[in-house]
Design an enzyme around this catalytic site. Structure first.
Site, mmCIF file in Angstrom:
data_model
loop_
_atom_site.group_PDB
_atom_site.id
_atom_site.type_symbol
_atom_site.label_atom_id
_atom_site.label_comp_id
_atom_site.label_asym_id
_atom_site.label_seq_id
_atom_site.Cartn_x
_atom_site.Cartn_y
_atom_site.Cartn_z
ATOM 1 N N GLY A 8 0.820 -1.216 0.000
ATOM 2 C CA GLY A 8 0.000 0.000 0.000
ATOM 3 C C GLY A 8 0.848 1.257 0.000
ATOM 4 O O GLY A 8 0.609 2.181 0.782
ATOM 5 N N ALA A 9 1.828 1.302 -0.907
ATOM 6 C CA ALA A 9 2.771 2.429 -0.896
ATOM 7 C C ALA A 9 2.504 3.431 -2.022
ATOM 8 O O ALA A 9 3.338 4.277 -2.311
ATOM 9 C CB ALA A 9 4.201 1.900 -0.968
ATOM 10 N N ARG A 11 0.317 5.763 -1.954
ATOM 11 C CA ARG A 11 -0.065 7.075 -1.399
ATOM 12 C C ARG A 11 0.008 7.010 0.127
ATOM 13 O O ARG A 11 0.284 5.934 0.696
ATOM 14 C CB ARG A 11 -1.476 7.481 -1.856
ATOM 15 C CG ARG A 11 -2.532 6.437 -1.605
ATOM 16 C CD ARG A 11 -3.772 6.703 -2.460
ATOM 17 N NE ARG A 11 -4.655 5.546 -2.471
ATOM 18 C CZ ARG A 11 -5.635 5.334 -1.600
ATOM 19 N NH1 ARG A 11 -5.860 6.204 -0.640
ATOM 20 N NH2 ARG A 11 -6.393 4.262 -1.695
ATOM 21 N N ASN A 86 1.641 -2.234 5.458
ATOM 22 C CA ASN A 86 0.972 -0.942 5.646
ATOM 23 C C ASN A 86 -0.399 -0.880 4.983
ATOM 24 O O ASN A 86 -1.278 -0.155 5.450
ATOM 25 C CB ASN A 86 1.891 0.152 5.068
ATOM 26 C CG ASN A 86 1.160 1.450 4.857
ATOM 27 O OD1 ASN A 86 0.902 2.184 5.805
ATOM 28 N ND2 ASN A 86 0.779 1.734 3.615
ATOM 29 N N SER A 138 -3.493 0.481 14.421
ATOM 30 C CA SER A 138 -4.140 1.784 14.614
ATOM 31 C C SER A 138 -4.410 1.948 16.103
ATOM 32 O O SER A 138 -4.586 0.961 16.817
ATOM 33 C CB SER A 138 -5.475 1.825 13.868
ATOM 34 O OG SER A 138 -6.281 2.892 14.344
ATOM 35 N N TYR A 151 -13.178 -2.312 11.786
ATOM 36 C CA TYR A 151 -11.814 -1.777 11.649
ATOM 37 C C TYR A 151 -11.039 -1.945 12.965
ATOM 38 O O TYR A 151 -9.895 -2.403 12.970
ATOM 39 C CB TYR A 151 -11.893 -0.301 11.256
ATOM 40 C CG TYR A 151 -10.551 0.374 11.025
ATOM 41 C CD1 TYR A 151 -9.796 0.100 9.885
ATOM 42 C CD2 TYR A 151 -10.041 1.283 11.948
ATOM 43 C CE1 TYR A 151 -8.570 0.717 9.671
ATOM 44 C CE2 TYR A 151 -8.816 1.910 11.747
ATOM 45 C CZ TYR A 151 -8.086 1.627 10.603
ATOM 46 O OH TYR A 151 -6.874 2.248 10.397
ATOM 47 N N ALA A 153 -11.590 -4.123 15.347
ATOM 48 C CA ALA A 153 -11.335 -5.550 15.586
ATOM 49 C C ALA A 153 -10.186 -6.042 14.709
ATOM 50 O O ALA A 153 -9.312 -6.799 15.164
ATOM 51 C CB ALA A 153 -12.596 -6.360 15.290
ATOM 52 N N LYS A 155 -7.707 -4.218 13.465
ATOM 53 C CA LYS A 155 -6.440 -3.629 13.900
ATOM 54 C C LYS A 155 -5.981 -4.220 15.230
ATOM 55 O O LYS A 155 -4.778 -4.300 15.498
ATOM 56 C CB LYS A 155 -6.560 -2.106 13.966
ATOM 57 C CG LYS A 155 -6.726 -1.462 12.580
ATOM 58 C CD LYS A 155 -5.524 -1.750 11.685
ATOM 59 C CE LYS A 155 -5.580 -1.013 10.357
ATOM 60 N NZ LYS A 155 -4.405 -1.316 9.511
ATOM 61 N N ILE A 184 -3.866 10.599 11.193
ATOM 62 C CA ILE A 184 -2.832 10.992 10.228
ATOM 63 C C ILE A 184 -3.531 11.566 8.995
ATOM 64 O O ILE A 184 -4.510 10.984 8.503
ATOM 65 C CB ILE A 184 -1.975 9.767 9.812
ATOM 66 C CG1 ILE A 184 -1.480 8.989 11.042
ATOM 67 C CG2 ILE A 184 -0.824 10.201 8.916
ATOM 68 C CD1 ILE A 184 -0.584 9.738 11.980
HETATM 69 P P1 NAP Z 1 -4.564 5.489 2.312
HETATM 70 O O1 NAP Z 1 -4.027 6.832 2.006
HETATM 71 O O2 NAP Z 1 -6.008 5.217 2.108
HETATM 72 O O3 NAP Z 1 -3.687 4.420 1.498
HETATM 73 C C1 NAP Z 1 -4.006 3.053 1.582
HETATM 74 C C2 NAP Z 1 -3.012 2.275 0.741
HETATM 75 O O4 NAP Z 1 -3.337 0.874 0.869
HETATM 76 C C3 NAP Z 1 -3.080 2.619 -0.730
HETATM 77 O O5 NAP Z 1 -1.770 2.626 -1.243
HETATM 78 C C4 NAP Z 1 -3.881 1.461 -1.325
HETATM 79 O O6 NAP Z 1 -3.508 1.153 -2.658
HETATM 80 C C5 NAP Z 1 -3.429 0.320 -0.424
HETATM 81 N N1 NAP Z 1 -4.337 -0.820 -0.425
HETATM 82 C C6 NAP Z 1 -5.603 -0.905 0.026
HETATM 83 N N2 NAP Z 1 -6.083 -2.138 -0.143
HETATM 84 C C7 NAP Z 1 -5.083 -2.866 -0.715
HETATM 85 C C8 NAP Z 1 -4.963 -4.214 -1.143
HETATM 86 N N3 NAP Z 1 -5.974 -5.098 -0.993
HETATM 87 N N4 NAP Z 1 -3.805 -4.620 -1.702
HETATM 88 C C9 NAP Z 1 -2.762 -3.759 -1.840
HETATM 89 N N5 NAP Z 1 -2.820 -2.469 -1.450
HETATM 90 C C10 NAP Z 1 -3.967 -2.033 -0.901
HETATM 91 O O7 NAP Z 1 -4.294 5.084 3.815
HETATM 92 P P2 NAP Z 1 -3.207 5.540 4.910
HETATM 93 O O8 NAP Z 1 -3.847 6.542 5.786
HETATM 94 O O9 NAP Z 1 -1.898 5.842 4.280
HETATM 95 O O10 NAP Z 1 -3.136 4.184 5.744
HETATM 96 C C11 NAP Z 1 -2.052 3.283 5.722
HETATM 97 C C12 NAP Z 1 -2.189 2.339 6.906
HETATM 98 O O11 NAP Z 1 -2.222 3.076 8.111
HETATM 99 C C13 NAP Z 1 -3.492 1.527 6.885
HETATM 100 O O12 NAP Z 1 -3.235 0.214 7.337
HETATM 101 C C14 NAP Z 1 -4.369 2.265 7.875
HETATM 102 O O13 NAP Z 1 -5.350 1.443 8.431
HETATM 103 C C15 NAP Z 1 -3.348 2.709 8.880
HETATM 104 N N6 NAP Z 1 -3.772 3.846 9.716
HETATM 105 C C16 NAP Z 1 -4.086 5.053 9.147
HETATM 106 C C17 NAP Z 1 -4.485 6.100 9.978
HETATM 107 C C18 NAP Z 1 -4.860 7.450 9.439
HETATM 108 O O14 NAP Z 1 -5.358 8.281 10.214
HETATM 109 N N7 NAP Z 1 -4.642 7.738 8.151
HETATM 110 C C19 NAP Z 1 -4.568 5.912 11.357
HETATM 111 C C20 NAP Z 1 -4.249 4.670 11.884
HETATM 112 C C21 NAP Z 1 -3.843 3.645 11.048
HETATM 113 P P3 NAP Z 1 -4.318 1.699 -3.946
HETATM 114 O O15 NAP Z 1 -4.433 3.181 -3.827
HETATM 115 O O16 NAP Z 1 -3.456 1.279 -5.090
HETATM 116 O O17 NAP Z 1 -5.657 1.026 -3.925
#
Ligand code: NAP
Length: 243
Positions: A8-9, A11, A86, A138, A151, A153, A155, A184
Site C-alpha cells: 500500500g505504498a 499514497r 501498511n 491503529s 476496523y 477488531a 487492527k 494521520i
Molecule cells: P490510504 O491513504 O487510504 O492508502 C491506503 C493504501 O493501501 C493505498 O496505497 C492502497 O492502494 C493500499 N491498499 C488498500 N487495499 C489494498 C490491497 N488489498 N492490496 C494492496 N494495497 C492495498 O491510507 P493511509 O492513511 O496511508 O493508511 C495506511 C495504513 O495506516 C493503513 O493500514 C491504515 O489502516 C493505517 N492507519 C491510518 C491512519 C490514518 O489516520 N490515516 C490511522 C491509523 C492507522 P491503492 O491506492 O493502489 O488502492
C-alpha cells in the site's frame, strides 16, 4: 543495498515510508492495488533522485498475487530484509448496519493481507536468520472506535498477530513490531469534515494531527539496528491521544 517491501505504498503513509527508506539507502518495492499511476510516478521520482524503487501491483488479500509480488520484488531488487505491512482500508458504519461482506472485505485486506505477506516473507528470513516485519495497526485497535467496530477488531488482530509472531520467530533472529498511528492526514480520512478534524486536534495533547512522515520515521527506526532489542511491541505514534 537492503530491500524493503512496503504494501500500500502508492499514497499516504506507505508512500512517505517509500520515500524515506529510499533516501536512507534502501531499495524499495512499492506495492499498490489500484493506484498504478501514482505508484509508478513515485518509483520514477525515487529513481530520478538516485534511489532504487519498483512499483508492483498486487492485491494483498489474494495469495497468488502476494506470491507474484514477492517473486517480482526478489528477482528485481533482491531478498526482502524488511516487510512493512501498511496496506489497509477503513470504513465508518453503525455496527447494526454492517453487512457480512463489509466485515469480510475489511478483514481480507487488514488482517488476511498481513498474514499472507508475513507467511510469504518469513521462510527466507528464517533461513538467513535475519529480517524485520513492521505491521501498521491503529490506535483504534488499542482502544476501539465507535462506528468502526470491524476496523477496530481487525487492527486489534494485527496487534495480537504481531505479539505472537514476535515470540515465534524471535529465536530465528527476526523482529516483529507494530505501529499504532493516531489521526494521520491522508486520503483515508478524506470523509472527515474540517470541524471533526478540529475536534480530533483539540483532543490530542500535542494539539496537532499526524503526518505520513511521522509514521514513516517510526517505521525506519523499527527497521534499523537502533531498535535491535525491540520486538513484539506496539509503538503508539499519536500525539499523546492514547496514553
Ligand atoms: P490510504 O491513504 O487510504 O492508502 C491506503 C493504501 O493501501 C493505498 O496505497 C492502497 O492502494 C493500499 N491498499 C488498500 N487495499 C489494498 C490491497 N488489498 N492490496 C494492496 N494495497 C492495498 O491510507 P493511509 O492513511 O496511508 O493508511 C495506511 C495504513 O495506516 C493503513 O493500514 C491504515 O489502516 C493505517 N492507519 C491510518 C491512519 C490514518 O489516520 N490515516 C490511522 C491509523 C492507522 P491503492 O491506492 O493502489 O488502492
Amino acid at each position: 543495498m537492503k530491500t524493503a517491501l512496503i504494501t500500500g505504498a502508492s499514497r499516504g503513509i506507505g508512500a512517505a515510508a517509500a520515500r524515506l527508506f529510499a533516501r536512507e539507502g534502501w531499495a524499495v518495492a512499492i506495492n499498490y492495488r489500484n493506484s498504478r499511476e501514482k505508484a509508478e510516478a513515485l518509483a520514477a521520482e525515487i529513481r530520478q533522485n538516485g534511489g532504487t524503487a519498483l512499483a508492483i501491483g498486487a492485491d494483498i488479500g489474494d495469495p497468488e498475487q502476494v506470491e507474484a509480488l514477492f517473486c517480482t520484488a526478489e528477482r528485481e531488487l533482491g531478498q526482502i530484509e524488511v516487510l512493512l505491512n501498511n496496506a489497509g482500508i477503513a470504513q465508518q458504519k453503525l455496527f447494526t448496519d454492517l453487512t457480512l461482506s463489509d466485515w469480510e472485505e475489511l478483514f481480507r485486506t487488514d488482517v488476511t493481507g498481513v498474514f499472507l505477506c508475513c507467511r510469504r516473507a518469513l521462510p527466507a528470513m528464517i533461513r538467513r536468520h535475519s529480517g524485520c516485519i513492521i505491521n501498521i495497526s491503529s490506535m483504534w485497535g488499542q482502544v476501539g472506535a465507535s462506528c468502526e467496530v470491524h476496523y477496530s477488531a481487525a487492527k486489534a488482530a494485527v496487534i495480537g498477530l504481531t505479539k505472537a509472531l514476535a515470540k515465534e520467530v524471535g529465536p530465528s533472529g527476526i523482529r516483529v513490531n507494530c505501529i499504532a498511528p493516531g489521526v494521520i492526514q491522508t486520503e483515508m480520512n478524506r470523509s472527515l469534515t474540517p470541524e471533526t478534524l478540529d475536534v480530533l486536534r483539540e483532543e490530542t495533547p500535542l494539539e496537532i494531527l499526524g503526518t505520513p512522515e511521522d509514521i514513516a520515521e517510526a517505521a525506519l527506526f523499527l527497521a534499523s539496528s537502533r531498535s535491535s532489542f525491540i520486538t513484539g511491541q506496539v509503538l503508539g505514534v499519536n500525539g499523546g491521544m492514547i496514553i
